[in-house]
Design a protein around this motif. Sequence first.
Motif, PDB file in Angstrom:
ATOM      1  N   ALA A  71       0.839  -1.205   0.000  1.00  0.00           N
ATOM      2  CA  ALA A  71       0.000   0.000   0.000  1.00  0.00           C
ATOM      3  C   ALA A  71       0.873   1.254   0.000  1.00  0.00           C
ATOM      4  O   ALA A  71       0.598   2.212  -0.741  1.00  0.00           O
ATOM      5  N   ALA A  72       1.924   1.250   0.795  1.00  0.00           N
ATOM      6  CA  ALA A  72       2.824   2.402   0.844  1.00  0.00           C
ATOM      7  C   ALA A  72       3.536   2.588  -0.494  1.00  0.00           C
ATOM      8  O   ALA A  72       3.647   3.707  -1.002  1.00  0.00           O
ATOM      9  N   LYS A  73       4.019   1.500  -1.076  1.00  0.00           N
ATOM     10  CA  LYS A  73       4.715   1.605  -2.362  1.00  0.00           C
ATOM     11  C   LYS A  73       3.747   2.005  -3.475  1.00  0.00           C
ATOM     12  O   LYS A  73       4.104   2.784  -4.357  1.00  0.00           O
ATOM     13  N   HIS A  74       2.526   1.487  -3.435  1.00  0.00           N
ATOM     14  CA  HIS A  74       1.530   1.868  -4.442  1.00  0.00           C
ATOM     15  C   HIS A  74       1.314   3.379  -4.411  1.00  0.00           C
ATOM     16  O   HIS A  74       1.337   4.034  -5.458  1.00  0.00           O
ATOM     17  N   ALA A  75       1.114   3.917  -3.214  1.00  0.00           N
ATOM     18  CA  ALA A  75       0.904   5.361  -3.091  1.00  0.00           C
ATOM     19  C   ALA A  75       2.144   6.130  -3.544  1.00  0.00           C
ATOM     20  O   ALA A  75       2.032   7.183  -4.179  1.00  0.00           O
ATOM     21  N   ALA A  76       3.313   5.594  -3.246  1.00  0.00           N
ATOM     22  CA  ALA A  76       4.559   6.277  -3.590  1.00  0.00           C
ATOM     23  C   ALA A  76       4.792   6.325  -5.097  1.00  0.00           C
ATOM     24  O   ALA A  76       5.111   7.379  -5.652  1.00  0.00           O
ATOM     25  N   VAL A  77       4.628   5.194  -5.781  1.00  0.00           N
ATOM     26  CA  VAL A  77       4.944   5.150  -7.214  1.00  0.00           C
ATOM     27  C   VAL A  77       3.813   5.693  -8.079  1.00  0.00           C
ATOM     28  O   VAL A  77       4.022   5.979  -9.259  1.00  0.00           O
ATOM     29  N   LYS A  78       2.646   5.860  -7.483  1.00  0.00           N
ATOM     30  CA  LYS A  78       1.497   6.384  -8.226  1.00  0.00           C
ATOM     31  C   LYS A  78       1.797   7.768  -8.802  1.00  0.00           C
ATOM     32  O   LYS A  78       1.350   8.102  -9.899  1.00  0.00           O
ATOM     33  N   GLN A  79       2.584   8.564  -8.088  1.00  0.00           N
ATOM     34  CA  GLN A  79       2.921   9.909  -8.578  1.00  0.00           C
ATOM     35  C   GLN A  79       3.720   9.862  -9.877  1.00  0.00           C
ATOM     36  O   GLN A  79       3.720  10.833 -10.631  1.00  0.00           O
ATOM     37  N   ALA A  80       4.362   8.737 -10.147  1.00  0.00           N
ATOM     38  CA  ALA A  80       5.096   8.576 -11.406  1.00  0.00           C
ATOM     39  C   ALA A  80       4.194   7.987 -12.486  1.00  0.00           C
ATOM     40  O   ALA A  80       4.638   7.771 -13.616  1.00  0.00           O
ATOM     41  N   GLY A  81       2.950   7.700 -12.127  1.00  0.00           N
ATOM     42  CA  GLY A  81       2.005   7.162 -13.094  1.00  0.00           C
ATOM     43  C   GLY A  81       2.178   5.688 -13.375  1.00  0.00           C
ATOM     44  O   GLY A  81       1.772   5.211 -14.439  1.00  0.00           O
ATOM     45  N   VAL A  82       2.791   4.958 -12.445  1.00  0.00           N
ATOM     46  CA  VAL A  82       2.982   3.521 -12.631  1.00  0.00           C
ATOM     47  C   VAL A  82       2.434   2.767 -11.430  1.00  0.00           C
ATOM     48  O   VAL A  82       2.250   3.334 -10.357  1.00  0.00           O
ATOM     49  N   THR A  83       2.198   1.486 -11.640  1.00  0.00           N
ATOM     50  CA  THR A  83       1.790   0.596 -10.558  1.00  0.00           C
ATOM     51  C   THR A  83       3.040  -0.052  -9.966  1.00  0.00           C
ATOM     52  O   THR A  83       4.135   0.023 -10.551  1.00  0.00           O
ATOM     53  N   VAL A  84       2.873  -0.728  -8.849  1.00  0.00           N
ATOM     54  CA  VAL A  84       4.015  -1.421  -8.246  1.00  0.00           C
ATOM     55  C   VAL A  84       4.576  -2.488  -9.189  1.00  0.00           C
ATOM     56  O   VAL A  84       5.800  -2.555  -9.374  1.00  0.00           O
TER      57      VAL A  84
END
Length: 162
Positions: free
Chosen positions: A22-35
């Motif tokens: 969940a933390a990584k999903h929220a983090a990488v979402k700003q780059a427009g990608v999924t985990v």
Amino acid sequence: MGMPAEERLGLDVKRAEQLLMAAKHAAVKQAGVTVPQYAALLVLAGNPGISNAALARQCLVTPQASNVVLKNLMDRGLVERRPHPWHRQMLETHLTDEGRRALELADAAAVTIERRIAAAFTPEERDLLRDLLARFGRALTDSPGPDDATNSDISQHVTDDH
């Protein structure tokens, strides 16, 4: 029930994994990608030209799941696939400039998460945690499961689910 929930270490590991994802999903979402897309970009950055089968192994997913991730990355112009110079049946996968930019942004965010985790432990505790998690994994693969599952059955199941 054969074992109370509070004694089941698998629940603790699953809870920690879900929090991490969940933390990584929220983090990488700003780059427009999924985990899964971030994981593929990260592996591709270190292994230009890698085959889909090798990428899948590195990302701990099936080749079919890797194909879906690659298709989505290709559709967005983040990776390109082209025939291997000698093995025309094999497609090499490479990051595009746009893919490198997305990876840099996603990785900066993911590293922040990794640093938060690392800061919660001393270096000795991090080493111990890695050792304990390795032992946890060996406990699952070194002996048959309740249905006499073989090591390869367990390993394949992990690969299929992630």
